[in-house]
Design a protein around this motif. Sequence first.
Motif, PDB file in Angstrom:
ATOM      1  N   LEU A  95       0.816  -1.220   0.000  1.00 47.40           N
ATOM      2  CA  LEU A  95       0.000   0.000   0.000  1.00 47.40           C
ATOM      3  C   LEU A  95       0.848   1.269   0.000  1.00 47.40           C
ATOM      4  CD1 LEU A  95      -2.812  -0.967   2.545  1.00 47.40           C
ATOM      5  CD2 LEU A  95      -2.950  -0.893   0.049  1.00 47.40           C
ATOM      6  N   GLY A  96       2.151   1.111   0.088  1.00 41.87           N
ATOM      7  CA  GLY A  96       3.036   2.276   0.119  1.00 41.87           C
ATOM      8  C   GLY A  96       3.218   2.859   1.504  1.00 41.87           C
ATOM      9  N   GLY A  97       2.700   2.182   2.521  1.00 42.40           N
ATOM     10  CA  GLY A  97       2.832   2.670   3.885  1.00 42.40           C
ATOM     11  C   GLY A  97       2.248   1.691   4.874  1.00 42.40           C
ATOM     12  N   ARG A  98       2.243   2.102   6.133  1.00 40.24           N
ATOM     13  CA  ARG A  98       1.698   1.254   7.193  1.00 40.24           C
ATOM     14  C   ARG A  98       1.187   2.142   8.325  1.00 40.24           C
ATOM     15  NH1 ARG A  98       6.250   1.074  10.634  1.00 40.24           N
ATOM     16  NH2 ARG A  98       8.058   1.704   9.455  1.00 40.24           N
ATOM     17  N   TRP A  99       0.282   1.577   9.093  1.00 48.15           N
ATOM     18  CA  TRP A  99      -0.275   2.287  10.236  1.00 48.15           C
ATOM     19  C   TRP A  99       0.678   2.188  11.415  1.00 48.15           C
ATOM     20  CZ3 TRP A  99      -3.907   5.610   9.527  1.00 48.15           C
ATOM     21  CH2 TRP A  99      -4.812   5.436   8.495  1.00 48.15           C
ATOM     22  N   THR A 100       0.932   3.314  12.047  1.00 51.41           N
ATOM     23  CA  THR A 100       1.766   3.361  13.240  1.00 51.41           C
ATOM     24  C   THR A 100       1.059   4.194  14.304  1.00 51.41           C
ATOM     25  OG1 THR A 100       2.970   5.336  12.527  1.00 51.41           O
ATOM     26  CG2 THR A 100       3.897   3.206  11.880  1.00 51.41           C
ATOM     27  N   VAL A 101       1.557   4.091  15.517  1.00 50.61           N
ATOM     28  CA  VAL A 101       1.106   4.966  16.597  1.00 50.61           C
ATOM     29  C   VAL A 101       2.307   5.844  16.928  1.00 50.61           C
ATOM     30  CG1 VAL A 101       0.287   5.083  18.980  1.00 50.61           C
ATOM     31  CG2 VAL A 101      -0.596   3.325  17.446  1.00 50.61           C
ATOM     32  N   ALA A 102       2.086   7.155  16.948  1.00 53.56           N
ATOM     33  CA  ALA A 102       3.176   8.114  17.108  1.00 53.56           C
ATOM     34  C   ALA A 102       2.776   9.206  18.097  1.00 53.56           C
ATOM     35  CB  ALA A 102       3.511   8.730  15.753  1.00 53.56           C
ATOM     36  N   GLY A 103       3.746  10.071  18.388  1.00 54.08           N
ATOM     37  CA  GLY A 103       3.477  11.213  19.251  1.00 54.08           C
ATOM     38  C   GLY A 103       3.613  10.917  20.724  1.00 54.08           C
ATOM     39  N   PHE A 104       4.505   9.998  21.068  1.00 58.99           N
ATOM     40  CA  PHE A 104       4.719   9.660  22.468  1.00 58.99           C
ATOM     41  C   PHE A 104       5.479  10.783  23.166  1.00 58.99           C
ATOM     42  CE2 PHE A 104       4.270   5.659  20.289  1.00 58.99           C
ATOM     43  CZ  PHE A 104       3.467   4.933  21.139  1.00 58.99           C
ATOM     44  N   GLY A 118       1.103  -3.129  14.370  1.00 54.87           N
ATOM     45  CA  GLY A 118       0.836  -4.357  13.625  1.00 54.87           C
ATOM     46  C   GLY A 118       2.027  -5.296  13.622  1.00 54.87           C
ATOM     47  N   GLY A 119       3.223  -4.753  13.482  1.00 56.04           N
ATOM     48  CA  GLY A 119       4.435  -5.569  13.506  1.00 56.04           C
ATOM     49  C   GLY A 119       4.656  -6.225  14.852  1.00 56.04           C
ATOM     50  N   ILE A 120       4.412  -5.474  15.914  1.00 52.90           N
ATOM     51  CA  ILE A 120       4.549  -6.035  17.267  1.00 52.90           C
ATOM     52  C   ILE A 120       3.564  -7.186  17.456  1.00 52.90           C
ATOM     53  CG2 ILE A 120       4.149  -5.580  19.728  1.00 52.90           C
ATOM     54  CD1 ILE A 120       5.282  -2.759  19.219  1.00 52.90           C
ATOM     55  N   VAL A 121       2.345  -6.957  17.034  1.00 54.04           N
ATOM     56  CA  VAL A 121       1.304  -7.979  17.195  1.00 54.04           C
ATOM     57  C   VAL A 121       1.601  -9.196  16.319  1.00 54.04           C
ATOM     58  CG1 VAL A 121      -1.141  -8.448  16.816  1.00 54.04           C
ATOM     59  CG2 VAL A 121      -0.444  -6.351  17.989  1.00 54.04           C
ATOM     60  N   ASN A 122       2.118  -8.989  15.113  1.00 56.29           N
ATOM     61  CA  ASN A 122       2.450 -10.119  14.239  1.00 56.29           C
ATOM     62  C   ASN A 122       3.418 -11.081  14.907  1.00 56.29           C
ATOM     63  OD1 ASN A 122       0.824  -9.409  12.101  1.00 56.29           O
ATOM     64  ND2 ASN A 122       2.445  -8.367  10.986  1.00 56.29           N
ATOM     65  N   ASP A 123       4.304 -10.560  15.726  1.00 54.29           N
ATOM     66  CA  ASP A 123       5.298 -11.401  16.399  1.00 54.29           C
ATOM     67  C   ASP A 123       4.672 -12.355  17.411  1.00 54.29           C
ATOM     68  OD1 ASP A 123       7.281 -10.221  14.904  1.00 54.29           O
ATOM     69  OD2 ASP A 123       7.978  -8.907  16.523  1.00 54.29           O
ATOM     70  N   THR A 124       3.420 -12.128  17.788  1.00 55.04           N
ATOM     71  CA  THR A 124       2.774 -13.016  18.755  1.00 55.04           C
ATOM     72  C   THR A 124       2.323 -14.323  18.108  1.00 55.04           C
ATOM     73  OG1 THR A 124       0.530 -12.131  18.451  1.00 55.04           O
ATOM     74  CG2 THR A 124       1.933 -11.059  20.120  1.00 55.04           C
ATOM     75  N   ARG A 125       2.315 -14.389  16.795  1.00 56.63           N
ATOM     76  CA  ARG A 125       1.828 -15.584  16.080  1.00 56.63           C
ATOM     77  C   ARG A 125       2.555 -16.850  16.513  1.00 56.63           C
ATOM     78  NH1 ARG A 125      -1.981 -18.667  14.047  1.00 56.63           N
ATOM     79  NH2 ARG A 125      -1.836 -19.142  11.866  1.00 56.63           N
ATOM     80  N   ARG A 138       6.993  -3.474  25.133  1.00 55.89           N
ATOM     81  CA  ARG A 138       7.749  -3.479  23.870  1.00 55.89           C
ATOM     82  C   ARG A 138       7.449  -2.231  23.048  1.00 55.89           C
ATOM     83  NH1 ARG A 138       7.596  -7.839  18.959  1.00 55.89           N
ATOM     84  NH2 ARG A 138       8.746  -6.520  17.518  1.00 55.89           N
ATOM     85  N   ALA A 139       6.175  -1.855  22.962  1.00 54.15           N
ATOM     86  CA  ALA A 139       5.795  -0.664  22.198  1.00 54.15           C
ATOM     87  C   ALA A 139       6.430   0.589  22.791  1.00 54.15           C
ATOM     88  CB  ALA A 139       4.271  -0.524  22.154  1.00 54.15           C
ATOM     89  N   GLU A 140       6.387   0.702  24.104  1.00 54.84           N
ATOM     90  CA  GLU A 140       6.996   1.865  24.755  1.00 54.84           C
ATOM     91  C   GLU A 140       8.501   1.905  24.510  1.00 54.84           C
ATOM     92  OE1 GLU A 140       3.803   2.487  28.389  1.00 54.84           O
ATOM     93  OE2 GLU A 140       5.643   1.365  28.795  1.00 54.84           O
ATOM     94  N   ALA A 141       9.150   0.737  24.550  1.00 51.99           N
ATOM     95  CA  ALA A 141      10.594   0.686  24.285  1.00 51.99           C
ATOM     96  C   ALA A 141      10.891   1.067  22.836  1.00 51.99           C
ATOM     97  CB  ALA A 141      11.134  -0.707  24.603  1.00 51.99           C
ATOM     98  N   GLU A 142      10.097   0.562  21.899  1.00 51.28           N
ATOM     99  CA  GLU A 142      10.323   0.879  20.486  1.00 51.28           C
ATOM    100  C   GLU A 142      10.109   2.353  20.189  1.00 51.28           C
ATOM    101  OE1 GLU A 142       8.532  -1.694  17.586  1.00 51.28           O
ATOM    102  OE2 GLU A 142       9.335  -3.483  18.564  1.00 51.28           O
TER     103      GLU A 142
END
Length: 150
Positions: A95-104, A118-125, A138-142
Amino acid sequence: MNQYRPDVVAWAADNYENCRSIFTELGERPDLMRADPISALRRIESELSAGWQPNAMPDEEWVQFRTFLMVVLAEFLISYHGARWEWAVDPSSPLGGRWTVAGFPHPLGQETRPVDVGGIVNDTRSMDDVSFVGLVNRAEAESGMREISG
């Protein structure tokens, strides 16, 4: 090349409504994540401790579980930290991009990084057990939110 241009406001609103639906299905007040993110975190952690095993899920169930985790993780980060959904340009994505959460926020005002929820969650598979607290950490560390450099 026709690059996908997402509607971030609509995406954020849809995810918030999905989160409200999840808490309603869990027998909680729909606005729990926004009203009391720590109680919401505890409720999701309790739900996950009931024996969810992503590595043993059929594909269709995994997709639903992934969506559940992505929604609640992102909404926790947004509600607790005041972060926001953002579209990150990524030429490697179809799609030319991905959804992220930003502005911490950073305690010293330093810049933080967007988090690929999405990448973090994919790793739970491949996991036997999933910890929501572990995903949040993990999200806070990233994000670099807890890094102090000088």
